[in-house]
Enzyme design. Structure first.
Site, PDB file in Angstrom:
ATOM      1  N   ASN A   7      52.479  39.847  11.115  1.00 42.07           N
ATOM      2  CA  ASN A   7      53.790  40.464  10.936  1.00 42.07           C
ATOM      3  C   ASN A   7      54.332  40.736  12.331  1.00 42.07           C
ATOM      4  O   ASN A   7      53.955  41.701  12.981  1.00 42.07           O
ATOM      5  CB  ASN A   7      53.637  41.759  10.129  1.00 42.07           C
ATOM      6  CG  ASN A   7      54.974  42.434   9.863  1.00 42.07           C
ATOM      7  OD1 ASN A   7      56.007  42.027  10.389  1.00 42.07           O
ATOM      8  ND2 ASN A   7      54.939  43.479   9.049  1.00 42.07           N
ATOM      9  N   ARG A  94      54.894  37.138   7.674  1.00 40.58           N
ATOM     10  CA  ARG A  94      55.950  37.869   6.974  1.00 40.58           C
ATOM     11  C   ARG A  94      57.297  37.500   7.593  1.00 40.58           C
ATOM     12  O   ARG A  94      57.469  37.587   8.808  1.00 40.58           O
ATOM     13  CB  ARG A  94      55.724  39.365   7.139  1.00 40.58           C
ATOM     14  CG  ARG A  94      56.819  40.147   6.491  1.00 40.58           C
ATOM     15  CD  ARG A  94      56.836  41.573   6.953  1.00 40.58           C
ATOM     16  NE  ARG A  94      57.806  42.297   6.166  1.00 40.58           N
ATOM     17  CZ  ARG A  94      58.430  43.383   6.586  1.00 40.58           C
ATOM     18  NH1 ARG A  94      58.170  43.883   7.765  1.00 40.58           N
ATOM     19  NH2 ARG A  94      59.299  43.998   5.820  1.00 40.58           N
ATOM     20  N   HIS A 183      61.835  43.869   1.306  1.00 42.90           N
ATOM     21  CA  HIS A 183      60.589  44.500   0.834  1.00 42.90           C
ATOM     22  C   HIS A 183      60.042  43.850  -0.429  1.00 42.90           C
ATOM     23  O   HIS A 183      59.253  44.446  -1.160  1.00 42.90           O
ATOM     24  CB  HIS A 183      60.781  46.005   0.510  1.00 42.90           C
ATOM     25  CG  HIS A 183      61.092  46.868   1.686  1.00 42.90           C
ATOM     26  ND1 HIS A 183      61.983  47.922   1.609  1.00 42.90           N
ATOM     27  CD2 HIS A 183      60.626  46.871   2.944  1.00 42.90           C
ATOM     28  CE1 HIS A 183      62.056  48.514   2.778  1.00 42.90           C
ATOM     29  NE2 HIS A 183      61.239  47.904   3.625  1.00 42.90           N
ATOM     30  N   HIS A 211      59.981  51.702  -2.763  1.00 40.50           N
ATOM     31  CA  HIS A 211      59.276  51.507  -1.482  1.00 40.50           C
ATOM     32  C   HIS A 211      59.967  52.416  -0.474  1.00 40.50           C
ATOM     33  O   HIS A 211      61.113  52.191  -0.094  1.00 40.50           O
ATOM     34  CB  HIS A 211      59.373  50.043  -1.054  1.00 40.50           C
ATOM     35  CG  HIS A 211      58.754  49.759   0.282  1.00 40.50           C
ATOM     36  ND1 HIS A 211      57.586  49.036   0.437  1.00 40.50           N
ATOM     37  CD2 HIS A 211      59.125  50.115   1.541  1.00 40.50           C
ATOM     38  CE1 HIS A 211      57.281  48.952   1.723  1.00 40.50           C
ATOM     39  NE2 HIS A 211      58.206  49.600   2.415  1.00 40.50           N
ATOM     40  N   ARG A 244      68.575  54.469   9.153  1.00 43.19           N
ATOM     41  CA  ARG A 244      69.642  53.661   8.539  1.00 43.19           C
ATOM     42  C   ARG A 244      70.377  54.477   7.485  1.00 43.19           C
ATOM     43  O   ARG A 244      69.741  55.183   6.698  1.00 43.19           O
ATOM     44  CB  ARG A 244      69.053  52.402   7.901  1.00 43.19           C
ATOM     45  CG  ARG A 244      68.761  51.298   8.910  1.00 43.19           C
ATOM     46  CD  ARG A 244      68.040  50.132   8.269  1.00 43.19           C
ATOM     47  NE  ARG A 244      66.630  50.122   8.609  1.00 43.19           N
ATOM     48  CZ  ARG A 244      65.716  49.349   8.032  1.00 43.19           C
ATOM     49  NH1 ARG A 244      66.060  48.532   7.061  1.00 43.19           N
ATOM     50  NH2 ARG A 244      64.462  49.404   8.411  1.00 43.19           N
ATOM     51  N   ASP A 285      61.165  61.238  11.056  1.00 42.25           N
ATOM     52  CA  ASP A 285      59.842  61.229  10.432  1.00 42.25           C
ATOM     53  C   ASP A 285      59.782  62.379   9.425  1.00 42.25           C
ATOM     54  O   ASP A 285      60.029  63.528   9.766  1.00 42.25           O
ATOM     55  CB  ASP A 285      58.749  61.392  11.492  1.00 42.25           C
ATOM     56  CG  ASP A 285      57.375  61.103  10.909  1.00 42.25           C
ATOM     57  OD1 ASP A 285      57.001  61.748   9.898  1.00 42.25           O
ATOM     58  OD2 ASP A 285      56.665  60.241  11.454  1.00 42.25           O
ATOM     59  N   GLY A 333      54.904  54.491   3.299  1.00 43.14           N
ATOM     60  CA  GLY A 333      54.587  55.714   4.065  1.00 43.14           C
ATOM     61  C   GLY A 333      54.956  57.028   3.395  1.00 43.14           C
ATOM     62  O   GLY A 333      54.098  57.891   3.189  1.00 43.14           O
ATOM     63  N   GLU A 336      53.781  57.094  -0.621  1.00 44.73           N
ATOM     64  CA  GLU A 336      52.341  57.267  -0.857  1.00 44.73           C
ATOM     65  C   GLU A 336      51.840  58.643  -0.438  1.00 44.73           C
ATOM     66  O   GLU A 336      50.848  59.143  -0.968  1.00 44.73           O
ATOM     67  CB  GLU A 336      51.546  56.202  -0.070  1.00 44.73           C
ATOM     68  CG  GLU A 336      51.705  54.808  -0.644  1.00 44.73           C
ATOM     69  CD  GLU A 336      51.172  53.729   0.284  1.00 44.73           C
ATOM     70  OE1 GLU A 336      50.224  54.007   1.050  1.00 44.73           O
ATOM     71  OE2 GLU A 336      51.694  52.607   0.245  1.00 44.73           O
ATOM     72  N   GLU A 387      50.962  44.786   1.777  1.00 50.99           N
ATOM     73  CA  GLU A 387      51.767  43.583   2.006  1.00 50.99           C
ATOM     74  C   GLU A 387      50.922  42.471   2.626  1.00 50.99           C
ATOM     75  O   GLU A 387      51.130  41.299   2.346  1.00 50.99           O
ATOM     76  CB  GLU A 387      52.967  43.926   2.896  1.00 50.99           C
ATOM     77  CG  GLU A 387      54.009  44.734   2.138  1.00 50.99           C
ATOM     78  CD  GLU A 387      55.019  45.423   3.023  1.00 50.99           C
ATOM     79  OE1 GLU A 387      54.637  46.386   3.711  1.00 50.99           O
ATOM     80  OE2 GLU A 387      56.187  45.008   3.040  1.00 50.99           O
TER      81      GLU A 387
END
Ligand code: ADP
Length: 401
Positions: A7, A94, A183, A211, A244, A285, A333, A336, A387
């Site tokens: 990736n 990817r 995704h 996701h 974003r 974050d 991230g 989960e 992935e």
């Protein structure tokens, strides 16, 4: 069969070597800060096992070719070698955007590489780097099949009424402006895992997959096939992400240009890199945002509110799209790891048969977890995405014909 999965990002390379005999990870690594003064590399042989060996390097890594070569050398020579180079039978890459012409994984040829240049404008942050990685690997592994696995492929079953924008039709015909999503490898993987966990054939499963990482998107999956997704022409549309914006009024561009004198490149940069959670509260974050909320930061609270509300709104719209929903799946991230985001997202959806079990939701595990109550008509799952494994499986399948 051993498959290398790559990736390749704009300044980083993530890689894994997977032994397809038992799907175990023989090597995983991350090369970062490529092109900067000091590059950083973390390479693990047999990660997560009692044989794990970690190599950390800090040295200039001028370009992707050097980074990839370091990864291959550590994999196949020296004291932490796990196999010889000729045991690697295929490389899977990817690639974020495949456009309309690349709707399934392909063994790439130099001619295809030319054709794929056209897709770079669909994912300007990702595709040039993804394809660059494939180009480097073609040179480093002569004769070994290089397979491109597109993030958009799973979304190619979306019907026209869902992928078309209400714009002049010639923009679609001439410029291929439509919804492509992203995704897809992750949405497909967790939808498949959900079917397996619920002991239901995938082609009978209706599931909403969420996701939610730094980038975030959702998919409405009907009878195992994707019928709608939240990302659009590019990975900017839809949910609130780390930096974003996700959905905004499209007139915001003109408004900013007229009222703030911003040019189109600056506006585009702001929507990609200075918006989302970061735009609302200065942090992108989710862990930092929770810590700030604990200290009474109202902007952080607002950011969490906007992010979870947007996701809930999409769940509602996908319930309308699907009619019957068997399951909702959280992954990546935030999906989960973040029980607060999951709880706030599902708040108020009980009348629609989506009942979260607060205690189960608070648990942490690396394994899939059912977090709905026993009497919830809709199952709510946390399913770790993988992935790399999904790309390795696609690569094996296409190489084996
Ligand atoms: P990417 O889109 O870069 O692949 P990931 O899926 O790795 O992103 O998700 C990264 C994001 O996940 C981080 O920016 C952070 O917001 C969030 N995250 C990671 N771990 C946790 C955690 N324990 N609790 C809350 N959020 C987390």
């Amino acid at each position: 069969m051993k498959i290398l999965v790559i990736n390749s990002g704009s300044s980083s390379i993530k890689y894994q070597l997977i032994d397809m005999a038992d799907e175990s990870v023989m090597v995983s690594g991350l090369v970062e800060r490529i092109g900067e003064e000091q590059g950083v590399m973390t390479h693990k042989a047999y990660p997560g096992t009692d044989r794990e060996a970690v190599v950390k390097l800090e040295q200039p890594i001028p370009d992707h070719s050097v980074g990839l070569k370091l990864a291959i050398d550590l994999t196949s020579s020296g004291e932490n070698a796990v196999c010889s180079l000729d045991e690697i039978k295929a490389v899977g890459h990817r690639v974020v955007a495949g456009g309309e012409n690349f709707s399934a994984p392909v063994v790439v040829t130099p001619e295809m590489m030319e054709e794929l240049k056209d897709t770079e404008r669909l994912a300007p942050l990702h595709n040039p780097a993804n394809l660059g990685g494939a180009r480097e690997a073609m040179a480093l592994f002569p004769g070994v099949p290089q397979v491109l696995v597109f993030d958009t492929a799973f979304h190619q079953t979306i019907p026209p009424h869902a992928f078309m924008y209400a714009l002049p039709y010639e923009y679609y015909e001439e410029d291929h402006i439509r919804r492509y999503g992203a995704h897809g490898t992750s949405h497909k993987y967790v939808a498949g895992e959900c079917a397996r966990l619920m002991d239901k054939p995938l082609d009978e499963l209706n599931v909403i997959t969420i996701h939610m990482g730094n980038g975030a998107s959702m998919a409405a999956v009907k009878d195992g096939k994707c019928v709608d997704t939240s990302m659009g022409l590019t990975p900017l549309e839809g949910l609130v992400m780390g930096t974003r914006s996700g959905d905004v009024d499209p007139a915001v561009h003109n408004y900013l240009a007229v009222n703030r004198g911003m040019d189109i490149a600056t506006i585009d940069n702001v929507l990609h890199k200075e918006s989302g959670l970061k735009g609302l509260c200065g942090m992108n974050d989710m862990r930092d945002i929770h810590a700030a909320i604990e200290k009474g930061d109202e902007r952080a609270e607002l950011a969490l509110g906007v992010q979870t509300y947007r996701t809930r709104k999409y769940i509602g719209s996908y319930m309308a799209v699907l009619g019957r929903v068997d399951a909702v799946v959280f992954t990546a991230g935030i999906g989960e790891n973040d029980s607060i985001v999951r709880r706030k997202t599902m708040e108020g959806l009980e009348p629609f048969g989506m009942k979260i079990d607060v205690q189960a939701n608070d648990k942490r595990a690396k394994e899939p977890m059912l977090i709905s109550t026993g009497d919830s008509p809709v199952a709510i799952w946390v399913i770790p995405t993988n992935e790399e494994l999904a790309i390795a499986r696609e690569t094996r399948d296409i190489v084996n014909g």
